[in-house]
Design a protein around this motif. Structure first.
Motif, short mmCIF file in Angstrom:
data_model
loop_
_atom_site.label_atom_id
_atom_site.label_comp_id
_atom_site.label_asym_id
_atom_site.label_seq_id
_atom_site.Cartn_x
_atom_site.Cartn_y
_atom_site.Cartn_z
N UNK A 145 7.55 3.24 10.29
CA UNK A 145 8.56 2.79 11.26
C UNK A 145 8.01 1.65 12.11
N UNK A 146 6.78 1.79 12.56
CA UNK A 146 6.15 0.73 13.35
C UNK A 146 6.09 -0.56 12.54
N UNK A 147 5.66 -0.47 11.30
CA UNK A 147 5.56 -1.66 10.46
C UNK A 147 6.93 -2.29 10.24
N UNK A 148 7.93 -1.49 9.95
CA UNK A 148 9.27 -2.01 9.68
C UNK A 148 9.89 -2.67 10.91
N UNK A 149 9.50 -2.22 12.11
CA UNK A 149 10.08 -2.78 13.34
C UNK A 149 9.13 -3.76 14.04
N UNK A 150 8.03 -4.11 13.37
CA UNK A 150 7.04 -5.03 13.94
C UNK A 150 6.52 -4.54 15.30
N UNK A 151 6.20 -3.26 15.33
CA UNK A 151 5.64 -2.65 16.53
C UNK A 151 4.30 -2.03 16.16
N UNK A 152 3.53 -1.69 17.17
CA UNK A 152 2.29 -0.96 16.89
C UNK A 152 2.62 0.53 16.79
N UNK A 153 1.75 1.27 16.13
CA UNK A 153 1.93 2.72 16.06
C UNK A 153 1.90 3.31 17.47
#
Length: 171
Positions: free
Chosen positions: A57-65
């Protein structure tokens, strides 16, 4: 505001193949969707936010874990573990307090053998919430996401036993 009944996917989909974390994220990630919207959709499906969806989810939304984890742990609504078989949420805001919710809370603890806001006990969890939007009909509560108003000790006992009976085959 009412929620869908809190019964996680293992209870509903025992005969269906498991969903991978990537598939779960892809299923709920819509163009322009906020992180909160996606987390709500995942929890509505699974009953909680599985730890294995955080990285995809983090990767898909360009966020950090850490950002995703921070949102999950900040909002009381999100769960990191499957819910109890029966989850009771009791409003303890001012309107409900004025109509006897604290005496009802004591009765509920005595009837279930559980304490509010202390996690799972056997197959029941008791949670405090502040306002279910039923101030004129207080005291109010949800049991497995179903909203109830003007709850008395006797009404609670009937509702609780019905919820336990309706989830017996899910254990």
């Amino acid at each position: 505001m009412t929620q869908m009944p809190q019964q996680h996917e293992n209870q509903h989909h025992q005969n269906q193949p498991a969903v991978t974390p990537d598939e779960r994220v892809a299923r709920h990630l819509k163009k322009g969707a906020s992180l909160l919207a996606v987390l709500h959709a995942i929890q509505d499906e699974a009953g909680y936010i599985p730890a294995d969806v955080i990285a995809p989810l983090a990767q898909a939304m360009s966020l950090s874990r850490a950002e995703v984890h921070g949102v999950i742990t900040y909002y009381h609504h999100f769960r990191s573990e499957p819910p109890a078989r029966v989850t009771v949420q009791l409003c303890r805001a001012e309107a409900c307090r004025s109509m006897g919710t604290e005496a009802l809370a004591a009765h509920i603890e005595g009837h279930t053998g559980c304490k509010f806001d202390s996690g799972h006990h056997l197959d029941t969890e008791l949670e405090t919430v502040y306002c279910l939007g039923q101030c004129a009909l207080s005291p109010a509560m949800t049991i497995n996401g179903e909203l109830y108003a003007r709850v008395t000790p006797q009404k609670f006992e009937r509702l609780y036993e019905a919820a336990r009976a309706s989830t017996e085959d899910l254990v």
